[in-house]
Design a protein around this motif. Structure first.
Motif, PDB file in Angstrom:
ATOM      1  N   ARG A  11       0.849  -1.203   0.109  1.00  0.00           N
ATOM      2  CA  ARG A  11       0.009  -0.070   0.033  1.00  0.00           C
ATOM      3  C   ARG A  11       0.910   1.245  -0.050  1.00  0.00           C
ATOM      4  O   ARG A  11       1.872   1.493   0.700  1.00  0.00           O
ATOM      5  CB  ARG A  11      -0.850  -0.124   1.304  1.00  0.00           C
ATOM      6  N   SER A  19      -4.763  -1.934  -1.944  1.00  0.00           N
ATOM      7  CA  SER A  19      -5.638  -1.432  -0.884  1.00  0.00           C
ATOM      8  C   SER A  19      -5.277  -1.444   0.445  1.00  0.00           C
ATOM      9  O   SER A  19      -5.496  -0.324   1.040  1.00  0.00           O
ATOM     10  CB  SER A  19      -6.891  -1.645  -1.296  1.00  0.00           C
ATOM     11  N   SER A  20      -4.430  -2.348   0.806  1.00  0.00           N
ATOM     12  CA  SER A  20      -4.088  -2.821   2.206  1.00  0.00           C
ATOM     13  C   SER A  20      -2.821  -3.651   2.410  1.00  0.00           C
ATOM     14  O   SER A  20      -2.959  -4.495   1.358  1.00  0.00           O
ATOM     15  CB  SER A  20      -5.312  -3.289   2.957  1.00  0.00           C
ATOM     16  N   THR A  62      -8.316  -8.187   0.981  1.00  0.00           N
ATOM     17  CA  THR A  62      -7.547  -7.414   1.877  1.00  0.00           C
ATOM     18  C   THR A  62      -8.508  -6.882   2.918  1.00  0.00           C
ATOM     19  O   THR A  62      -9.575  -7.283   2.932  1.00  0.00           O
ATOM     20  CB  THR A  62      -6.566  -6.117   1.322  1.00  0.00           C
ATOM     21  N   THR A  63      -7.911  -6.156   3.964  1.00  0.00           N
ATOM     22  CA  THR A  63      -8.928  -5.746   4.913  1.00  0.00           C
ATOM     23  C   THR A  63      -9.674  -4.136   4.435  1.00  0.00           C
ATOM     24  O   THR A  63     -10.347  -3.715   5.249  1.00  0.00           O
ATOM     25  CB  THR A  63      -8.259  -5.417   6.072  1.00  0.00           C
ATOM     26  N   SER A  64      -9.336  -3.936   3.022  1.00  0.00           N
ATOM     27  CA  SER A  64      -9.831  -2.773   2.722  1.00  0.00           C
ATOM     28  C   SER A  64     -10.474  -3.001   1.302  1.00  0.00           C
ATOM     29  O   SER A  64     -11.050  -2.053   0.252  1.00  0.00           O
ATOM     30  CB  SER A  64      -8.672  -1.543   2.255  1.00  0.00           C
ATOM     31  N   GLN A  79     -13.726  -6.395   4.507  1.00  0.00           N
ATOM     32  CA  GLN A  79     -12.503  -7.201   4.903  1.00  0.00           C
ATOM     33  C   GLN A  79     -12.801  -8.754   4.268  1.00  0.00           C
ATOM     34  O   GLN A  79     -13.754  -9.269   4.530  1.00  0.00           O
ATOM     35  CB  GLN A  79     -12.807  -7.443   6.438  1.00  0.00           C
TER      36      GLN A  79
END
Length: 189
Positions: free
Chosen positions: A49, A58-59, A77-79, A108
């Motif tokens: 990122r 993105s994360s 990802t988490t995003s 998530q």
């Protein structure tokens, strides 16, 4: 192992997912980005990122890496969900959009699976499961509805699998196992 003095080492010792693409590269999801490992040259390429680069990952928390039948690399990802563009070296981002039922239901991403018809199923943490149609670019969201016994019974999707009979199964965090019925667009658990 990760060696902070060696930029060609693994990005993190916390490995969350690993898969191989059709070209023989290993894709490794970590808590410090996405790594591509070339086994021929024993070199790593790191994708992380960068807030100054919109096309970056993105994360840095990559829970799931998946290579589809078209050899496309997807990162959960988490995003949100990221699709790697091999030509540009950048990522296309899919994120939840408020009040848009055709977008991703949650950011998530814990699981990704391609069914026999080419649709991607994306399992989220606490936001249900999504079916992504690559032809239209649209998502169909499936969320738990306590008033509907045919809805998926838990919104945290940890595993997705299609068996030899073509049935789709969804493993949840605390809700057990769910079976999808395409003819009625419903679930039993």
């Amino acid at each position: 192992n990760n060696d902070s003095r060696d930029p060609n080492s693994l990005g993190s010792n916390d490995i969350l997912s690993i898969t191989e693409d059709q070209d023989g590269y290993l894709w490794i999801g970590t808590t410090n980005g996405l790594d591509r490992f070339n086994r021929t040259t024993s070199t790593f390429t790191h994708f992380r990122r960068d807030t100054q680069t919109p096309g970056s990952l993105s994360s840095n928390y990559v829970y799931e890496v998946f290579v589809d039948s078209q050899n496309q690399v997807w990162a959960g990802t988490t995003s949100g969900l990221d699709l790697f563009n091999r030509k540009t070296g950048q990522f296309i981002h899919y994120t939840p959009q408020k009040d848009d039922p055709n977008s991703l239901s949650g950011a998530q991403i814990y699981s990704i699976y391609e069914d026999h018809t080419g649709n991607l199923w994306i399992g989220t943490f606490e936001s249900g499961v999504n079916r992504f149609d690559p032809e239209t670019g649209l998502f169909t969201q499936y969320r738990h509805n306590p008033q509907d016994k045919t809805s998926i019974n838990n919104d945290s999707i940890l595993g997705i699998y299609q068996d030899s009979k073509g049935r789709l199964w969804f493993g949840t965090d605390g809700g057990g196992l769910n079976l999808y019925h395409p003819e009625t667009d419903s679930f039993t658990y």
